[in-house]
Design a protein around this motif. Structure first.
Motif, mmCIF file in Angstrom:
data_model
loop_
_atom_site.group_PDB
_atom_site.id
_atom_site.type_symbol
_atom_site.label_atom_id
_atom_site.label_comp_id
_atom_site.label_asym_id
_atom_site.label_seq_id
_atom_site.Cartn_x
_atom_site.Cartn_y
_atom_site.Cartn_z
ATOM 1 N N ARG A 142 0.844 -1.190 0.000
ATOM 2 C CA ARG A 142 0.000 0.000 0.000
ATOM 3 C C ARG A 142 0.875 1.235 0.000
ATOM 4 N NH1 ARG A 142 -4.606 -1.718 4.326
ATOM 5 N NH2 ARG A 142 -5.353 -3.458 3.130
ATOM 6 N N GLY A 197 -2.921 1.565 -6.395
ATOM 7 C CA GLY A 197 -2.501 0.191 -6.602
ATOM 8 C C GLY A 197 -1.116 0.154 -7.211
ATOM 9 N N VAL A 236 -6.663 5.128 -8.065
ATOM 10 C CA VAL A 236 -7.857 4.330 -8.322
ATOM 11 C C VAL A 236 -8.758 5.107 -9.280
ATOM 12 C CG1 VAL A 236 -9.936 3.374 -7.269
ATOM 13 C CG2 VAL A 236 -7.739 3.130 -6.123
ATOM 14 N N ASP A 260 -7.875 -4.212 -12.391
ATOM 15 C CA ASP A 260 -9.153 -3.576 -12.070
ATOM 16 C C ASP A 260 -8.833 -2.202 -11.505
ATOM 17 O OD1 ASP A 260 -11.572 -2.667 -11.111
ATOM 18 O OD2 ASP A 260 -12.067 -4.506 -10.040
ATOM 19 N N ASN A 269 -10.549 0.108 -10.562
ATOM 20 C CA ASN A 269 -11.462 0.586 -9.547
ATOM 21 C C ASN A 269 -11.296 -0.121 -8.211
ATOM 22 O OD1 ASN A 269 -12.853 2.537 -11.194
ATOM 23 N ND2 ASN A 269 -13.658 0.775 -12.315
ATOM 24 N N THR A 270 -10.359 -1.063 -8.128
ATOM 25 C CA THR A 270 -10.121 -1.818 -6.903
ATOM 26 C C THR A 270 -8.659 -1.680 -6.506
ATOM 27 O OG1 THR A 270 -11.832 -3.403 -7.513
ATOM 28 C CG2 THR A 270 -10.280 -4.084 -5.819
ATOM 29 N N VAL A 271 -8.427 -1.175 -5.283
ATOM 30 C CA VAL A 271 -7.073 -1.030 -4.768
ATOM 31 C C VAL A 271 -6.433 -2.395 -4.618
ATOM 32 C CG1 VAL A 271 -5.706 -0.284 -2.785
ATOM 33 C CG2 VAL A 271 -7.641 1.093 -3.550
ATOM 34 N N GLY A 272 -5.182 -2.533 -5.030
ATOM 35 C CA GLY A 272 -4.470 -3.786 -4.871
ATOM 36 C C GLY A 272 -3.218 -3.821 -5.687
ATOM 37 N N TYR A 281 -1.385 -5.892 -8.742
ATOM 38 C CA TYR A 281 -1.722 -6.720 -9.884
ATOM 39 C C TYR A 281 -0.449 -7.114 -10.613
ATOM 40 C CZ TYR A 281 -6.365 -4.852 -9.024
ATOM 41 O OH TYR A 281 -7.550 -4.509 -8.446
#
Length: 86
Positions: A2, A11, A48, A76, A78-81, A83
């Motif tokens: 993070r 992300g 995001v 994605d 729109n999704t925090v993470g 990849y």
């Protein structure tokens, strides 16, 4: 992983590429992997909701000249993470 940037959680995107030797010339096996060059950065941070465009990569081989590089995976936005595009 993070990371904070301008007050927004972003992300992290990592591009991982691997390669193997190319075609067999018929006399000796090709055991030298192609050289892969990223067209963009290996690790990217974006807010995001921002747009992500895969820059891709190119590869050259000592026997096969230029070889195709393919990637798989998705982001994605729109999704925090984290990849991985492999």
């Amino acid at each position: 992983m993070r990371q904070w940037f301008r007050g927004f959680l972003v992300g992290t995107f990592v591009v991982l590429l691997t390669a193997c030797g190319g075609k067999d010339s018929g006399t000796t096996p090709d055991t030298t992997a192609p050289v892969i060059t990223l067209n963009g950065e290996a690790s990217i941070m974006l807010n995001v909701g921002n747009t992500y465009t895969e820059a891709g990569a190119s590869a050259t081989d000592d026997r096969d000249s230029t070889v195709a590089v393919t990637t798989s995976g998705s982001v994605d936005v729109n999704t925090v993470g984290s990849y991985t595009i492999a």
